[in-house]
Design a protein around this motif. Structure first.
Motif, PDB file in Angstrom:
ATOM      1  N   ALA B 108       0.486  -1.356  -0.059  1.00 13.59           N
ATOM      2  CA  ALA B 108       0.108  -0.061  -0.502  1.00 13.59           C
ATOM      3  C   ALA B 108       0.640   0.939  -0.194  1.00 13.59           C
ATOM      4  N   THR B 109       0.412   1.770  -0.788  1.00 18.96           N
ATOM      5  CA  THR B 109       1.162   3.245  -0.725  1.00 18.96           C
ATOM      6  C   THR B 109       0.115   4.460  -0.143  1.00 18.96           C
ATOM      7  N   SER B 110      -0.736   3.915  -0.249  1.00 20.07           N
ATOM      8  CA  SER B 110      -1.910   5.034  -0.020  1.00 20.07           C
ATOM      9  C   SER B 110      -2.788   4.415   1.418  1.00 20.07           C
ATOM     10  N   GLY B 111      -3.118   4.379   2.784  1.00 23.15           N
ATOM     11  CA  GLY B 111      -3.890   3.949   3.423  1.00 23.15           C
ATOM     12  C   GLY B 111      -2.973   2.625   3.621  1.00 23.15           C
ATOM     13  N   ALA B 112      -4.127   1.926   4.914  1.00 23.13           N
ATOM     14  CA  ALA B 112      -3.125   0.407   5.035  1.00 23.13           C
ATOM     15  C   ALA B 112      -4.401  -1.168   4.820  1.00 23.13           C
ATOM     16  N   ARG B 113      -5.454  -0.925   4.324  1.00 25.93           N
ATOM     17  CA  ARG B 113      -6.196  -1.724   4.201  1.00 25.93           C
ATOM     18  C   ARG B 113      -6.932  -2.261   3.614  1.00 25.93           C
ATOM     19  N   VAL B 114      -6.348  -3.351   2.188  1.00 22.98           N
ATOM     20  CA  VAL B 114      -6.739  -3.226   0.822  1.00 22.98           C
ATOM     21  C   VAL B 114      -7.991  -4.654   1.281  1.00 22.98           C
ATOM     22  N   TYR B 115      -9.121  -4.178   0.739  1.00 23.67           N
ATOM     23  CA  TYR B 115     -10.337  -5.412   0.465  1.00 23.67           C
ATOM     24  C   TYR B 115     -10.056  -6.019  -1.120  1.00 23.67           C
ATOM     25  N   ILE B 116     -10.391  -7.779  -0.725  1.00 21.07           N
ATOM     26  CA  ILE B 116     -10.683  -8.361  -1.793  1.00 21.07           C
ATOM     27  C   ILE B 116     -11.708  -8.702  -1.488  1.00 21.07           C
ATOM     28  N   ALA B 117     -12.682  -8.925  -2.572  1.00 22.33           N
ATOM     29  CA  ALA B 117     -13.882  -9.103  -2.814  1.00 22.33           C
ATOM     30  C   ALA B 117     -14.455  -9.797  -4.360  1.00 22.33           C
ATOM     31  N   TYR B 167     -15.729  10.119  -5.310  1.00 22.18           N
ATOM     32  CA  TYR B 167     -16.037   9.196  -3.727  1.00 22.18           C
ATOM     33  C   TYR B 167     -15.457   8.604  -3.158  1.00 22.18           C
ATOM     34  N   GLN B 168     -14.297   8.191  -3.804  1.00 31.63           N
ATOM     35  CA  GLN B 168     -12.895   8.159  -3.568  1.00 31.63           C
ATOM     36  C   GLN B 168     -12.286   8.513  -2.222  1.00 31.63           C
ATOM     37  N   PRO B 169     -11.755   7.307  -1.110  1.00 31.91           N
ATOM     38  CA  PRO B 169     -11.340   9.029   0.406  1.00 31.91           C
ATOM     39  C   PRO B 169     -10.085   8.907  -0.277  1.00 31.91           C
ATOM     40  N   ASP B 170      -9.599  10.361   0.014  1.00 33.80           N
ATOM     41  CA  ASP B 170      -8.029  10.137  -0.317  1.00 33.80           C
ATOM     42  C   ASP B 170      -7.758  10.000   1.280  1.00 33.80           C
ATOM     43  N   TYR B 171      -6.834   8.837   1.599  1.00 31.48           N
ATOM     44  CA  TYR B 171      -5.505   8.573   2.931  1.00 31.48           C
ATOM     45  C   TYR B 171      -4.961   9.370   3.481  1.00 31.48           C
ATOM     46  N   ASP B 172      -4.543  10.198   2.929  1.00 35.07           N
ATOM     47  CA  ASP B 172      -3.224  10.849   3.158  1.00 35.07           C
ATOM     48  C   ASP B 172      -3.605  12.206   4.045  1.00 35.07           C
ATOM     49  N   LYS B 173      -4.628  12.733   3.447  1.00 30.81           N
ATOM     50  CA  LYS B 173      -4.929  14.091   4.459  1.00 30.81           C
ATOM     51  C   LYS B 173      -5.314  13.473   6.170  1.00 30.81           C
ATOM     52  N   VAL B 174      -4.834  14.832   6.702  1.00 27.38           N
ATOM     53  CA  VAL B 174      -5.049  14.204   8.348  1.00 27.38           C
ATOM     54  C   VAL B 174      -6.303  14.203   8.602  1.00 27.38           C
ATOM     55  N   LEU B 175      -6.736  12.954   9.606  1.00 27.67           N
ATOM     56  CA  LEU B 175      -7.639  12.692  10.293  1.00 27.67           C
ATOM     57  C   LEU B 175      -8.667  13.155  11.511  1.00 27.67           C
ATOM     58  N   THR B 176      -9.664  13.946  11.355  1.00 23.62           N
ATOM     59  CA  THR B 176     -10.726  14.083  12.176  1.00 23.62           C
ATOM     60  C   THR B 176     -10.999  13.320  12.588  1.00 23.62           C
ATOM     61  N   LEU B 271      -9.935   5.620  10.571  1.00 18.22           N
ATOM     62  CA  LEU B 271      -9.051   5.508  11.132  1.00 18.22           C
ATOM     63  C   LEU B 271      -8.483   4.412  10.883  1.00 18.22           C
ATOM     64  N   ALA B 272      -8.550   3.399  10.367  1.00 18.56           N
ATOM     65  CA  ALA B 272      -8.583   2.134  10.155  1.00 18.56           C
ATOM     66  C   ALA B 272      -7.887   2.103   9.025  1.00 18.56           C
ATOM     67  N   GLN B 273      -7.626   3.118   8.511  1.00 17.94           N
ATOM     68  CA  GLN B 273      -6.562   3.251   7.473  1.00 17.94           C
ATOM     69  C   GLN B 273      -5.907   4.267   7.823  1.00 17.94           C
ATOM     70  N   ALA B 274      -5.935   4.464   8.481  1.00 13.96           N
ATOM     71  CA  ALA B 274      -4.475   5.033   8.929  1.00 13.96           C
ATOM     72  C   ALA B 274      -2.930   4.202   9.382  1.00 13.96           C
ATOM     73  N   LYS B 275      -2.100   4.647   8.715  1.00 16.12           N
ATOM     74  CA  LYS B 275      -0.698   4.220   9.205  1.00 16.12           C
ATOM     75  C   LYS B 275       0.278   4.874  10.223  1.00 16.12           C
TER      76      LYS B 275
END
Lengths: 227, 302
Positions: B108-117, B167-176, B271-275
């Motif tokens: 992963a280059t951005s985010g922490a969890r990939v879902y394979i469905a 609609y795709q999230p940007d996991y690199d933004k500071v998270l509030t 938060l679950a996608q934060a590294k």
């Protein structure tokens, strides 16, 4: 007295007091079983502990205020009707040998008693199951005799064997599976604490009374215990 | 012949997840389930799967799977370099996968969890009402391992679908993280609460499916210890060391540390996608508003 408080967006926590006591525990049990029996439509989970109960609800359907009102009404209405029919006395066989009672020797030394006396102090009381938590089927029980009560280990064990029976302060518990833990271990039970074959999956339930019954090593092994 | 995925590389930690074991907290069973329900539920929606259908949750990637039989798949969540055979594929888009194809994930280059469905989910057994693997409790099986076979029933989705970029999230933004006040909130004095909401915390190395420990300003409460009580999803515990721990899907069911409130579900998913080392702020939100935001989320998917 009960006091409602927000826990999260879908949960309310009801407090009955701040200290562990028999009367508060009774109030918790009564509320827990009354709410379970009431089967309120929007409740998804009811979790009891020593002095509180958390109720989770479908927040898409009801608001915090509404669910508190519904809970209150059920409890007001059933205030008199509850009796302790759910209380069972459960005998739990325990082998109190030195090879499984990992802290028997050090406890005896610390308390200045013989190992037999330590075992007797543990066996000669009935305990109430106050809560089930920490891991599946792990029963928090009390209260341990003041002469036996002792704190958790300074260095928790990485591996406490399955079935281990231990104490921490004035509480006693059984480890349903191999896990890390810091309780002082007195013996081991061959009884499974958590299994699909049990009604409700957990061998013990909140409100049960528990008596530990010392058994021999042979008996322990016969009953499926492992050393 | 059975159809499914043959595991060639298992990655760091990949587990089957659905929405977890609801209703068993009273006997000490933790909820478990998908850590990021946003990515999870979008995967199911893109595949026209039933709400809550199980899939693989992969931490950081590194998984390689060979398909026996054909199906339609989608990857959602963390951004990884993914390929079917040697062709690069996009995240948040469905693809047909044929018998013998190999799906491989980089890291992963951005985010922490990939879902394979996969279409229709995996044909795995439920344990105590859920397929979710609970690592600590050893329920629902084990994390993915080499040579494991993950069966699925061959089904295909006719059209290719994609989640629009906006609609795709940007996991690199500071998270509030928005929190509702609750539990021992009143035992944190105003200056401590102010400090808490002004601090930018960092995700520590201690983060897993149970919870995320954050590092930064330490705060304290007037509370001299509480009796163990039930722990809700998103609870923000402040133990004696003063740094917050946000408790997530595989949290313990009861515990004895004071809590300042609860992070709302949709923000727990983020938060679950934060590294490790990601920046995190807290913001107070009132209960009605929190309910509205989360209601919108669930209404969309359910």
């Amino acid at each position: 007295m009960r006091c409602f408080s927000v826990a999260s967006v879908d949960s309310v926590i009801i407090y009955f007091g701040q200290d562990i006591s028999q009367s508060i525990a009774k109030e918790v049990r009564k509320t827990f079983y009354t709410l379970k029996d009431a089967k309120l439509e929007h409740i998804t989970e009811i979790v009891p502990s020593y002095t509180s109960i958390m109720v989770s609800y479908d927040f898409l359907k009801v608001s915090y205020k509404q669910i508190c009102k519904e809970i209150d009404e059920v409890l007001e209405y059933n205030d008199e009707s509850y009796n302790e029919v759910t209380t069972r006395l459960v005998n739990v066989p325990v082998y109190y040998g030195l090879e499984v009672g990992l802290d028997l020797e050090s406890l005896a030394k610390m308390k200045n008693r013989t190992i037999q006396e330590i075992i007797s102090l543990h066996v000669n009381k009935e305990y109430f199951v106050y809560a089930i938590g920490f891991s599946p089927g792990f029963p928090y029980m009390g209260e341990v005799d003041a002469a036996l009560a002792s704190p958790r280990l300074a260095n928790p064990r990485a591996k406490v064997p399955k079935g281990s029976v231990g104490i921490a302060d004035n509480q006693t518990a059984i480890y349903p599976q191999l896990s890390p833990g810091g309780w002082q271990i007195l013996g081991r039970t061959p009884t499974e604490m958590f299994d699909t074959s049990y009604d409700g999956f957990s061998y013990l339930k909140v409100g049960d009374k528990v008596k530990f019954e010392p058994i021999s090593k042979e008996n322990f092994l016969e009953l499926g215990g492992e050393i | 012949m059975r159809s499914g995925f043959e595991v060639i590389t298992a990655g760091i930690q990949a587990t089957i997840q659905d929405l977890g074991r609801i209703g068993l907290a009273q006997i000490g069973v933790s909820l478990a389930g998908a850590m990021d329900e946003f990515a999870f539920s979008h995967a199911n929606k893109l595949l026209d799967n039933k709400y809550g259908t199980n899939m693989l949750e992969v931490v950081f990637g590194g998984v390689k799977l060979k398909s026996i039989g054909s199906t339609t798949i989608v990857l959602t969540g963390a951004k990884v370099d993914a390929k079917i055979n040697n062709k690069v594929i996009e995240i948040w888009k469905t693809y047909k996968i044929n018998d013998g194809d190999v799906l491989s994930l980089g890291f992963a280059t951005s985010g922490a969890r990939v879902y394979i469905a996969v279409k229709g989910g995996f044909d795995v057994k439920q344990e105590y009402g859920s397929c979710s693997v609970s690592i600590k409790e050893k329920l629902g099986g084990k994390p993915l391992h080499v040579k494991q076979f993950l069966p699925f029933t061959c089904k295909e989705l006719k059209n290719i679908r994609k989640l629009s970029k906006r609609y795709q999230p940007d996991y690199d933004k500071v998270l509030t993280l928005r929190i509702v006040a609750g539990y021992q909130w009143d035992m944190f004095e105003k200056n401590q609460r102010d400090k808490f909401f002004k601090t930018t915390y960092r995700v520590s190395g201690q983060n897993d499916r149970m919870g995320y420990r954050l590092s930064g300003e330490k705060i304290s409460s007037t509370c001299k210890g509480i009796v163990s009580e039930p722990i809700a999803y998103g609870s923000v515990q402040i133990p004696a060391h003063g740094e917050p721990i946000v408790l997530l899907k595989e949290r313990q069911t009861i515990g004895g540390y004071p809590k300042i409130g609860c992070v709302i579900p949709v923000d727990c998913f983020r938060l679950a996608q934060a590294k490790q080392d990601s920046e995190v702020n807290f913001e107070l939100i009132d209960l009605d508003k929190a309910r509205e935001i989360n209601r919108k989320f669930y209404k969309f998917f359910k």
